[in-house]
Design a protein around this motif. Sequence first.
Motif, PDB file in Angstrom:
ATOM      1  N   GLN B  23       0.833  -1.206   0.000  1.00 35.56           N
ATOM      2  CA  GLN B  23       0.000   0.000   0.000  1.00 35.56           C
ATOM      3  C   GLN B  23       0.869   1.258   0.000  1.00 35.56           C
ATOM      4  OE1 GLN B  23      -3.482  -0.121   2.431  1.00 35.56           O
ATOM      5  NE2 GLN B  23      -3.425   2.072   2.848  1.00 35.56           N
ATOM      6  N   GLY B  24       1.925   1.251   0.812  1.00 39.14           N
ATOM      7  CA  GLY B  24       2.837   2.387   0.850  1.00 39.14           C
ATOM      8  C   GLY B  24       3.489   2.627  -0.504  1.00 39.14           C
ATOM      9  N   GLU B  33      -5.605   6.259  -4.187  1.00 39.87           N
ATOM     10  CA  GLU B  33      -6.972   5.803  -3.941  1.00 39.87           C
ATOM     11  C   GLU B  33      -7.049   4.392  -3.369  1.00 39.87           C
ATOM     12  OE1 GLU B  33      -5.442   5.776  -6.876  1.00 39.87           O
ATOM     13  OE2 GLU B  33      -6.609   4.810  -8.460  1.00 39.87           O
ATOM     14  N   VAL B  34      -5.879   3.745  -3.236  1.00 36.27           N
ATOM     15  CA  VAL B  34      -5.856   2.354  -2.772  1.00 36.27           C
ATOM     16  C   VAL B  34      -5.874   2.303  -1.251  1.00 36.27           C
ATOM     17  CG1 VAL B  34      -4.452   0.275  -2.724  1.00 36.27           C
ATOM     18  CG2 VAL B  34      -4.664   1.569  -4.826  1.00 36.27           C
ATOM     19  N   ASP B  35      -6.682   1.392  -0.700  1.00 33.14           N
ATOM     20  CA  ASP B  35      -6.790   1.265   0.757  1.00 33.14           C
ATOM     21  C   ASP B  35      -6.993  -0.198   1.123  1.00 33.14           C
ATOM     22  OD1 ASP B  35      -6.828   2.228   3.326  1.00 33.14           O
ATOM     23  OD2 ASP B  35      -8.971   2.697   3.313  1.00 33.14           O
ATOM     24  N   LYS B  36      -6.632  -0.522   2.357  1.00 32.23           N
ATOM     25  CA  LYS B  36      -6.847  -1.863   2.924  1.00 32.23           C
ATOM     26  C   LYS B  36      -6.258  -2.985   2.064  1.00 32.23           C
ATOM     27  CE  LYS B  36     -10.976  -0.489   5.432  1.00 32.23           C
ATOM     28  NZ  LYS B  36     -12.412  -0.609   5.568  1.00 32.23           N
ATOM     29  N   VAL B  37      -4.993  -2.838   1.701  1.00 38.97           N
ATOM     30  CA  VAL B  37      -4.340  -3.869   0.887  1.00 38.97           C
ATOM     31  C   VAL B  37      -4.024  -5.081   1.766  1.00 38.97           C
ATOM     32  CG1 VAL B  37      -2.367  -4.414  -0.571  1.00 38.97           C
ATOM     33  CG2 VAL B  37      -3.302  -2.100  -0.584  1.00 38.97           C
ATOM     34  N   ARG B  38      -4.397  -6.245   1.290  1.00 43.02           N
ATOM     35  CA  ARG B  38      -4.073  -7.504   1.979  1.00 43.02           C
ATOM     36  C   ARG B  38      -3.423  -8.411   0.935  1.00 43.02           C
ATOM     37  NH1 ARG B  38      -4.903  -7.041   7.342  1.00 43.02           N
ATOM     38  NH2 ARG B  38      -5.370  -9.248   7.590  1.00 43.02           N
ATOM     39  N   VAL B  39      -2.322  -9.038   1.321  1.00 45.34           N
ATOM     40  CA  VAL B  39      -1.617  -9.923   0.400  1.00 45.34           C
ATOM     41  C   VAL B  39      -1.733 -11.355   0.903  1.00 45.34           C
ATOM     42  CG1 VAL B  39       0.593 -10.444  -0.696  1.00 45.34           C
ATOM     43  CG2 VAL B  39       0.006  -8.087  -0.152  1.00 45.34           C
ATOM     44  N   GLY B  40      -2.086 -12.249   0.011  1.00 42.85           N
ATOM     45  CA  GLY B  40      -2.203 -13.656   0.375  1.00 42.85           C
ATOM     46  C   GLY B  40      -1.496 -14.541  -0.629  1.00 42.85           C
ATOM     47  N   LYS B  41      -1.691 -15.843  -0.454  1.00 42.31           N
ATOM     48  CA  LYS B  41      -1.096 -16.808  -1.380  1.00 42.31           C
ATOM     49  C   LYS B  41      -2.193 -17.473  -2.194  1.00 42.31           C
ATOM     50  CE  LYS B  41       0.960 -18.716   2.030  1.00 42.31           C
ATOM     51  NZ  LYS B  41       1.560 -19.704   2.914  1.00 42.31           N
ATOM     52  N   TYR B  42      -1.772 -17.923  -3.353  1.00 39.26           N
ATOM     53  CA  TYR B  42      -2.686 -18.537  -4.306  1.00 39.26           C
ATOM     54  C   TYR B  42      -1.966 -19.785  -4.828  1.00 39.26           C
ATOM     55  CZ  TYR B  42      -4.848 -18.830  -8.957  1.00 39.26           C
ATOM     56  OH  TYR B  42      -5.465 -19.251 -10.098  1.00 39.26           O
ATOM     57  N   LEU B  43      -2.551 -20.940  -4.650  1.00 43.24           N
ATOM     58  CA  LEU B  43      -1.910 -22.185  -5.110  1.00 43.24           C
ATOM     59  C   LEU B  43      -2.825 -22.930  -6.058  1.00 43.24           C
ATOM     60  CD1 LEU B  43      -1.216 -22.114  -1.675  1.00 43.24           C
ATOM     61  CD2 LEU B  43       0.389 -23.765  -2.571  1.00 43.24           C
ATOM     62  N   GLU B  44      -2.231 -23.499  -7.097  1.00 43.01           N
ATOM     63  CA  GLU B  44      -2.966 -24.344  -8.042  1.00 43.01           C
ATOM     64  C   GLU B  44      -2.247 -25.680  -8.103  1.00 43.01           C
ATOM     65  OE1 GLU B  44      -4.410 -21.373 -11.645  1.00 43.01           O
ATOM     66  OE2 GLU B  44      -2.415 -22.283 -11.688  1.00 43.01           O
ATOM     67  N   PHE B  45      -2.972 -26.768  -8.112  1.00 40.51           N
ATOM     68  CA  PHE B  45      -2.335 -28.061  -8.344  1.00 40.51           C
ATOM     69  C   PHE B  45      -3.350 -29.077  -8.848  1.00 40.51           C
ATOM     70  CE2 PHE B  45      -3.050 -27.517  -3.756  1.00 40.51           C
ATOM     71  CZ  PHE B  45      -3.863 -28.589  -3.452  1.00 40.51           C
TER      72      PHE B  45
END
Lengths: 80, 80
Positions: B23-24, B33-45
């Motif tokens: 976000q920074g 205009e960006v707010d409340k950024v959350r980063v996660g993981k995404y896995l495909e198998f």
Amino acid sequence: MLKATVYVTIKQSVLDPQGVAVQGALHSMGFGEVDKVRVGKYLEFELGTADRAEAEQRVKSMCEKLLANTVIEDYRYELV
Amino acid sequence: MLKATVYVTIKQSVLDPQGVAVQGALHSMGFGEVDKVRVGKYLEFELGTADRAEAEQRVKSMCEKLLANTVIEDYRYELV
């Protein structure tokens, strides 16, 4: 207020060492049926705009400039 | 053959330092205009089984044991 979800994945033609590591760990834990593990990033954020066309263009620009390395990664996004 | 997609996100009540950093960076690049950024993981198998009920139970077990840290992370998955 729109909410954006961005998915960043390593391109199919590029080796994914994190995916290889996760697959090895799953196999050693007894989940031998797992194959072709790919690990990517998942981002959620809010946009302080309600203009969908503008938001699309802004999110695309964010992906190209910061969120994804387009040399080795693909991205896609959803706006809700 | 079933394909699994797993999303791992940090719980809402837990601070997400990676999200704060992204976000920074976005703000300093002009995306204020960006707010409340959350980063996660995404896995495909891929799963070497066609039994949906068994696959659900196995993927849940993988998430609990390895893919997510359930103390601080939530997970959800899709099978197609």
